[in-house]
Design a protein around this motif. Structure first.
Motif, short mmCIF file in Angstrom:
data_model
loop_
_atom_site.label_atom_id
_atom_site.label_comp_id
_atom_site.label_asym_id
_atom_site.label_seq_id
_atom_site.Cartn_x
_atom_site.Cartn_y
_atom_site.Cartn_z
N GLU A 98 10.37 10.13 -76.85
CA GLU A 98 11.01 11.37 -76.42
C GLU A 98 12.11 11.11 -75.40
O GLU A 98 13.21 11.67 -75.49
N LEU A 104 16.24 16.22 -80.27
CA LEU A 104 14.87 16.72 -80.30
C LEU A 104 14.90 18.15 -80.83
O LEU A 104 15.67 18.99 -80.34
N ASN A 218 7.52 18.51 -83.91
CA ASN A 218 8.63 17.98 -83.12
C ASN A 218 9.41 17.00 -83.98
O ASN A 218 8.92 15.93 -84.31
N MET A 220 12.53 14.51 -84.42
CA MET A 220 13.26 13.67 -83.47
C MET A 220 14.20 12.72 -84.19
O MET A 220 13.90 12.24 -85.28
#
Length: 278
Positions: A98, A104, A218, A220
């Motif tokens: 992250e 993101l 999420n 990414m």
């Protein structure tokens, strides 16, 4: 109980810091109480750090660097690793990714995404979970969560696109005042040039379509421009790297975005709901 557990589960960085601090303290001929006075902490806090009953906080590491570091930067360099060890085990690997991500795209259905949480909201959320956590563990997790916010101002800048269900904004966590401040913070984040915030309205399914009905995700993009998807539920996590699976989830995320309110309407709704909490 919690302190005994910490001694067993403390990570390697916490162990290194404890051993090094103890050796440097003894070399100076100081007691734990004396070191505590130099650091601005109690002797009990120094003892807890050295015995791993309570790993060093970020503030203690800063103080240790000034008092015992001798210009080597060892305690300073330990800070991000100590923070990492405070995360739940299933989140540690993702947290490293992250912080390095160039893009993101989180979608949230139940609570505000961790990157966007205020300290008060995070504390109410973590402290109110089940099973209950010791107070110090709650504070450790809050501190670690707040440290993630460095991503917002990192260079090179990251693109962050958040979609959250309207129900997230209407679900009171902590108190109406905590929620008001949380929504004002969301609005502030939404005005950043590298951030977009969209709200998926409660009536999204009226058209017969709801692309987000399978839960949070999420999406990414890494510095190497690989795409990954991180899923987390009930304390378990899954990092998806298979290109075909990632592609399908990324397409689903794009559909969720298309069904959400645009950024202006989303910001207006967030500010309107913040006003309702007064």
């Amino acid at each position: 109980m919690a302190r005994a557990e910490n001694k067993v589960t403390a990570g390697p960085t916490a162990q290194m810091v404890a051993n090094l601090a103890r050796k440097l303290r003894l070399r100076k001929g100081w007691t734990q109480e004396q070191l505590g006075k130099h650091l601005g902490f109690s002797g009990a806090a120094v003892s807890a750090m050295e015995t791993l009953a309570q790993p060093a906080s970020d503030d203690m590491l800063v103080a240790l660097e000034k008092v015992l570091g001798e210009g080597l930067g060892v305690f300073e360099e330990a800070r991000p690793f100590i923070r990492l060890e405070k995360y739940p085990a299933q989140f540690q690997g993702y947290s490293v990714l992250e912080q390095k991500a160039v893009v993101l795209r989180p979608y949230e259905t139940f609570v505000v995404h961790g990157l966007f949480q205020t300290e008060e909201y995070a504390r109410a959320l973590i402290g109110g979970g089940y099973p209950p956590l010791p107070e110090q563990r709650v504070e450790d997790l809050v501190e670690a969560r707040m440290a993630r916010k460095a991503l917002f101002d990192r260079e090179p800048v990251a693109l962050i696109e958040l979609v959250l269900e309207e129900s997230v904004l209407r679900r009171i966590i902590g108190s109406p005042e905590v929620m008001r401040k949380q929504m004002l913070h969301l609005a502030e984040c939404a005005r950043r040039r590298n951030v977009t915030v969209q709200v998926l309205p409660l009536d999204c399914g009226l058209s017969g379509e709801h692309a987000g009905d399978r839960g949070t995700m999420n999406v990414m993009e890494t510095p190497a421009h690989d795409r990954l998807v991180f899923l987390e539920v009930e304390g378990e996590s899954l990092l998806i790297t298979d290109p075909s699976k990632v592609s399908k989830l990324a397409q689903r995320y794009a559909k969720i975005q298309s069904q959400a309110l645009d950024t202006r309407a989303s910001l207006n709704l967030i500010e309107e709901l913040a006003g309702d909490q007064r």
